[in-house]
Write a protein that holds these residues in place. Structure first.
Motif, PDB file in Angstrom:
ATOM      1  N   SER A  10       0.833  -1.203   0.000  1.00 52.75           N
ATOM      2  CA  SER A  10       0.000   0.000   0.000  1.00 52.75           C
ATOM      3  C   SER A  10       0.869   1.256   0.000  1.00 52.75           C
ATOM      4  O   SER A  10       0.445   2.309  -0.472  1.00 52.75           O
ATOM      5  CB  SER A  10      -0.925   0.008   1.220  1.00 52.75           C
ATOM      6  N   ASN A  42      -5.502  -3.611  -0.852  1.00 55.14           N
ATOM      7  CA  ASN A  42      -5.097  -4.965  -0.511  1.00 55.14           C
ATOM      8  C   ASN A  42      -6.344  -5.791  -0.214  1.00 55.14           C
ATOM      9  O   ASN A  42      -7.168  -5.398   0.615  1.00 55.14           O
ATOM     10  CB  ASN A  42      -4.182  -4.904   0.725  1.00 55.14           C
ATOM     11  N   LEU A  51      -6.117   5.051   4.509  1.00 52.68           N
ATOM     12  CA  LEU A  51      -5.513   4.871   3.194  1.00 52.68           C
ATOM     13  C   LEU A  51      -5.686   6.131   2.347  1.00 52.68           C
ATOM     14  O   LEU A  51      -6.806   6.533   2.038  1.00 52.68           O
ATOM     15  CB  LEU A  51      -6.142   3.672   2.481  1.00 52.68           C
TER      16      LEU A  51
END
Length: 193
Positions: A10, A42, A51
């Motif tokens: 990531s 993911n 994220l």
């Protein structure tokens, strides 16, 4: 034929631990280059409120490997359906780059759950796996199947979660991420609570 190690993650954000592993594998193994592959999502981490958008993470990754002759980034998964799977990416890359032999690079923590990956047996048989050490996840090298090798890369106990938490607390992470990445994080006020 050139051999490229594909190191997915990531990279939220990319940090020196990632780069140490990639650099080690590119220079101290039979891999010619390592491509850091940005995963938009993911499959094992579908709920991650921290994220950052793909473009921001990709910008940081590009800054981290600029002017490096043996590290590059791979945006192949960004063109694929989400969540994306390593085997699909390896197959796609092999079609686009028939002159390159690809290997999958994973941490010893991921190896312990590798049988949960989509078509994990085919990844080993057709591409091969390189395992780097992660603190607290020892691997018995004698038990590794053909097509899987462990490398003795330096083990750095640092994570993107640690970096994000440190930034949220106002800590200085100057030595934990590349200079250009840290400047980008600060100038864009990233990871602040």
């Amino acid at each position: 034929m050139k051999t490229v190690g594909l190191y997915g993650g990531s990279f939220n954000p990319v940090h020196i631990g990632h780069l140490i592993v990639a650099s080690y594998i590119a220079q101290w193994s039979d891999i010619d280059e390592v491509w850091l592959m940005l995963s938009p999502l993911n499959p094992f981490k579908t709920q991650n409120p921290d994220l950052l958008p793909v473009q921001i993470r990709e910008d940081m990754l590009r800054l981290a490997v600029t002017d490096n002759s043996y590290l590059d980034i791979c945006d192949e998964q960004l063109k694929m359906p989400v969540p994306s799977y390593t085997i699909d990416t390896l197959d796609s890359l092999s079609k686009v780059h028939p002159d390159i032999s690809f290997r999958c690079i994973i941490g010893s923590d991921s190896w312990l759950g590798f049988t949960g990956w989509k078509e994990w047996e085919r990844i080993i048989k057709e591409y091969g796996v390189i395992i780097y050490p992660r603190p607290g996840y020892a691997i018995d090298e004698a038990s590794l199947p053909e097509g899987v090798i462990a490398v003795n890369a330096p083990s750095v106990d640092i994570s993107s979660t640690f970096i994000r938490n440190a930034l949220a607390e106002g800590k200085d992470v100057d030595y934990f991420v590349p200079d250009a990445v840290y400047k980008y994080i600060k100038s864009n006020n990233l990871y602040k609570k």
